[in-house]
Every structure is written in C-alpha cells, then in structure tokens.
Design an enzyme around this catalytic site. Structure first.
Site, PDB file in Angstrom:
ATOM      1  N   SER A   1       0.830  -1.201   0.000  1.00 18.68           N
ATOM      2  CA  SER A   1       0.000   0.000   0.000  1.00 18.68           C
ATOM      3  C   SER A   1       0.862   1.247   0.000  1.00 18.68           C
ATOM      4  O   SER A   1       1.920   1.291   0.643  1.00 18.68           O
ATOM      5  CB  SER A   1      -0.904   0.009   1.233  1.00 18.68           C
TER       6      SER A   1
ATOM      7  N   TYR B   1      -2.167  -1.463   9.917  1.00 15.15           N
ATOM      8  CA  TYR B   1      -2.152  -1.903   8.521  1.00 15.15           C
ATOM      9  C   TYR B   1      -0.942  -1.349   7.767  1.00 15.15           C
ATOM     10  O   TYR B   1      -0.229  -2.095   7.084  1.00 15.15           O
ATOM     11  CB  TYR B   1      -3.446  -1.448   7.838  1.00 15.15           C
TER      12      TYR B   1
ATOM     13  N   LYS C   1       2.246  -3.277   6.100  1.00 15.37           N
ATOM     14  CA  LYS C   1       2.639  -3.146   4.690  1.00 15.37           C
ATOM     15  C   LYS C   1       4.083  -2.668   4.569  1.00 15.37           C
ATOM     16  O   LYS C   1       4.788  -3.032   3.623  1.00 15.37           O
ATOM     17  CB  LYS C   1       1.684  -2.204   3.971  1.00 15.37           C
TER      18      LYS C   1
END
Length: 265
Positions: free
Chosen positions: A159, A172, A176
């Site tokens: 991401s 998150y 990533k």
C-alpha cells in the site's frame, strides 16, 4: 532493415499469451484487486489458482474464468494468517495445477478501530498475520521451490500508505511497511533466478471502499495528480508487467500505482 533491428522489432511486439505454460497462485483472489489480477493472468495464458478464506467465492470465479479463457483454474480455501494453512495451500495447488511459477501475495486486511489506544491485541496480531506472516511463509516456501526449478516470480501487493501512514490505519500501514522489507530481503535471497517485486497500491474502488466517506475522499483526491480513486482493473498493467518477461531486469522494486498519491504534497 538489418537483422539486429528486425530481431529487436520482433522482441518488442507484445505477446498475447506471455504466461502460457505457467501456473500462478493469487491469494485474496476472489474479489477486489486479486480478482482482477487473477482474471488478467488467465487471459494472458496462465493456469491460475485462486485462494481466499471463502471457497465458494473462489469456486464461482474459477468456474467462470475457466469457461471464459479455456485455462485450468482451481479454487482453494485458505487463511494465509495461519501458518499450517499456507503450507497446505501450496501443496494443494501444485498437486492440482503443477509447480507455481508466479505467486501473487494479494490477501490483506485493514480493520477499522475507534482510536489507537483502542486497538486490541487480537486486531493487531490479525493484521500482521494476514499482511506479513502469510506472505513471508508463502514466499519462503514457493520461492525455495522456484529456485530449485530454475526460476519464478513473486509479486506482493502493498500500500502507498506504507509511505503515508495515518492514525486511522497504523497497524495496517506498519504491516505493509514490513511487507516492503520482505520484498527486498527475498529478492536478495532468491535471486538471480527468482524476482520479487511489490506494487504500492493506492485507493481503489474495491469492496473496502464502500465504508469510505465519498465526500471526504473526493476532497482529498483534489490534491492527488489524477484527482480520483482508481478502478480495480487499473492494477492489471503493472501486475502483468512485473510478473512478466518485460520486467526481467526488475527485482526488489516498489512500484506505486496510486494515481500519484505518493507524489502529492
């Protein structure tokens, strides 16, 4: 025209089936970006294994995709955050379709939470299990087998948030960022025969986007060069390139496909 130019022109012409004779495994492949990548790989000649936690969705897509392309397409239920299921998944795919030549680590989760202090240990561990532990184990296993067979490709879907973390997605984006690090490490370990690259995906109109505030996204998008959210099919060009022969000298790379979000102030 000289022979060297003729050869160069012939090599530059696009191959309509660049993945013919290859087998690809796409995790999180039944919806969103994974679905688009799985469809594109089959259309480009690959036999494709589609994996996700819900086998019914995988079976539905596999049936339709096999009929549309004539390729062998298999469906597999697996939670990539569970170590033993990752081992079983790879064995199951190779028993059904043959050795995996292309691995796409697309499965990921980004659960919401009210505040950083309200992030539970369960949520934190789950995010890292799916986004980091699963790709690590699957790449370690598949990559080692690729090396033994003489080559292969791994593509991680990360991401752009790994470069622009916010308080609303910190577990998150941290996960990533770890996936980006794995990309460099595995590229070193399994080169020169296996290439490992990553797409830094920006905001795409997938199932996850349904929970977004459209007005807020529209306001933010005005500061991005392309000023919009991406359509899922717009991931395909970069994915096929990085997995295909045209990227034969590319490994350990992080390619942003984010409408210019990382380039924005």
């Amino acid at each position: 025209m000289t022979a060297s130019v003729e050869a160069a022109v012939a090599a530059a012409r696009p191959d309509p089936q660049p993945f013919a004779g290859r087998t690809a495994l796409v995790t999180g492949g039944s919806r969103g970006l994974g679905r688009e990548i799985a469809i594109a790989l089959a259309a480009a000649g690959a036999d494709v294994a589609i994996a996700s936690r819900k086998k019914e969705a995988c079976v539905e897509l596999a049936t339709e995709l096999a009929a549309a392309t004539g390729r062998r397409v298999s469906a597999h239920a697996a939670h990539v955050g569970h170590w033993d299921e990752v081992d079983r998944l790879l064995d199951e795919v190779e028993a059904e379709l043959g050795p995996v030549d292309v691995l796409v680590n697309n499965a990921g989760i980004a659960p919401t939470y009210p505040s950083l202090e309200k992030v539970s240990e369960e949520l934190f561990d789950k995010v890292f299990a799916v986004n980091v532990k699963g790709p690590f184990r699957l790449t370690a296993l598949a990559g080692a087998r690729m090396v033994q067979r003489g080559g292969g490709v791994v593509l991680n879907i990360s991401s752009m948030g790994s470069g622009r973390p916010t308080a609303g997605d910190l577990p998150y984006t941290a996960a990533k960022s770890a996936l980006n690090t794995l990309t460099a490490g595995f590229a070193q370990e399994y080169g020169p025969s296996v290439r490992v690259n990553t797409i830094l995906a920006g905001p795409f109109a997938t199932d996850i986007s349904r929970s977004w505030d459209p007005d807020a996204v529209a306001r933010m998008a005005q500061d991005w060069p392309l000023q919009r959210v991406g359509e899922p099919a717009e991931i395909v060009g970069a994915a096929l390139h990085l997995c295909g022969p045209g990227a034969s000298y590319t490994t350990g790379a992080l390619l942003a496909v984010d409408g210019g979000r990382l380039a924005a102030p």
